[in-house]
Design an enzyme around this catalytic site. Sequence first.
Site, short mmCIF file in Angstrom:
data_model
loop_
_atom_site.label_atom_id
_atom_site.label_comp_id
_atom_site.label_asym_id
_atom_site.label_seq_id
_atom_site.Cartn_x
_atom_site.Cartn_y
_atom_site.Cartn_z
N LYS A 132 0.85 -1.19 0.00
CA LYS A 132 0.00 0.00 0.00
C LYS A 132 0.89 1.24 0.00
O LYS A 132 1.98 1.25 0.58
CB LYS A 132 -0.90 -0.02 1.23
CG LYS A 132 -1.99 1.04 1.25
CD LYS A 132 -2.89 0.86 2.46
CE LYS A 132 -4.03 1.85 2.47
NZ LYS A 132 -4.95 1.63 3.62
N SER A 207 -9.49 1.73 2.23
CA SER A 207 -8.56 2.56 1.50
C SER A 207 -7.45 1.78 0.79
O SER A 207 -6.69 2.35 -0.01
CB SER A 207 -7.91 3.58 2.45
OG SER A 207 -7.21 2.93 3.50
N SER A 231 -10.23 -0.85 6.13
CA SER A 231 -9.51 -0.55 4.89
C SER A 231 -8.76 -1.72 4.27
O SER A 231 -8.30 -1.62 3.14
CB SER A 231 -8.54 0.62 5.12
OG SER A 231 -9.26 1.81 5.27
#
EC number: 3.5.1.4
Length: 567
Positions: A132, A207, A231
């Site tokens: 990420k 996210s 997320s």
Amino acid sequence: MQGMSWQERAAAKRDQQLEAVPREWVLKNLPETTQLDVSEFPKACQFLSGSEMKITESPVDVLLMNLTKGTWTAVEVTIAFSKRAIIAHQLVNCLTEIFINSALTRAAGLDDHLRRTGSVVGPLHGLPISLKDQVGIKGLDATMGFVSNIGSPSTKNSVLADILENLGAVLYVKTNVPQGCMWGETYNYIFGRTLNPFNRSLTAGGSSGGEGALIALIGSPLGVGSDLGGSIRIPAAFNGVYGLRPSFNRIPYAGCVNTYEGQNSVLSVMGPMSMSMEGIRLFMKSVLMMKPWQYDPLVIRKQWNEDEYHLVDYNLGKELCFAVLWDDGETVPHPPVMRGLEVTKQALVQAGHKVIDWKPIRHSEINQVAGKIWSAVGDAELEAITANSGEPIIGTMETSIEDLSTISEPMHRWPPVSLTAFEYWQVNAKQRELRQLYLDHWRETVSVTGTGRPIDAIIAPVAPYVAPPHGGHIYPGYTCVWNFLDYPACVVPLGLKVDPLLDVKTPRDSFHNDADQKNWESYDPDVYKNAPIAIQVVGRTLEDEAVVGISEIVDRALKTYQSATKA
């Protein structure tokens, strides 16, 4: 980039990203934008060689076995997944930083080490791992979707990146996030919107949306996401992959960029996402064997525990008792989600386990208190970050936000209010009270399980819907509640997708509230067609190993049940 507008800075960053893609990997036969399902395109486009297809389609354990034996070199495996990642990016816009050249240099060094010594560097030797965007890599930006953070590269690796490399992993790409994270969808002004590979009119979640979409297209065998309010689990579920939200302070966070710094009541956690439970287990076991508490002061001193994973305190995984959360009392799930829960129940019963209903307590209050914690300073932090560039704060994930010409008035993510320190203390006290109540509620189920133990795990929806249209993820209550309580939770995809013939809209005469009615009204099976269906397996604080072990049991039961049903 001084003197440039925020729009120019964002455009320059996109140009930089494009330059990192080998020209010969830019495809000219991409599907039309009207083609919604692109999940099979990497197989059908004939860009990957036969060996590259075989490599990328192999499970993590097979990859590592062949890397250890030298059947496949780390360079071969890195090239295969890098090419597939670039294909994925061209389909769904899932990447941020692309550093394939340095990854190949790293892979060549691993191959040389294996040739010279006959031994691997570590248990992840040669395995490509995607990250990420917020995971710090020396020399690379970690913008978190903020134009303000462009051109401020990390000065050193994050602790987790160092640990993964020490384990033998090859880091090669970072993945897209919403501006500042803390959204259940993925869009920012720099890299744009990440799409769902099974239906590009639907969200990939967030996210960690870039991770979810990349892994779903098998552009990565194993990735790292983060989870503050869902997320990891939301994009895992929406993209049909596995994802674990560990307990607080198990996986190191030091050296990663983040928002909500200093908010220590409900913490963001790093965790794995993968196409298999094997990938989830391998990540947790490998990272924890490196004693990360020696490098991150917030990590607790608790190595991977094999007895806990093998469920020594859970009858060795035999005749477990699960509780299904059908409805949290706030928003009733759509028909595909309910079908997924029912299929999971039947699979577990067929496998010899007991399944009862879970009675949620105080979920509405839990989510309200969580909201007070996260919004305690309003938009003050976001305003401070964006002041450097002048970019607007993103206050919606609707597709309208993509037309920059319509941005005329400031948007807000949180209500323009803030709590005093004393008021914030009271919110923390309420959190402790609610965590105590929930722990007591769980323990008291010993009277109804018939096993002599409380329930072993909760089976719950990840959201009251499968992947919704862009801008449609408006209810995070099915994930936030477990962050608030610090309960580890693992998403298990069911291998099912929305079918308009099976998932018909059911009539309802009453609703919990207006939001529940709007959620019901929003459901149209044709809109959600082909979206993956998943559930999450929830355990108690710091019982991460048990949650992994139980999730494997659930996964096996589902595969066995569906195989028998098809037969």
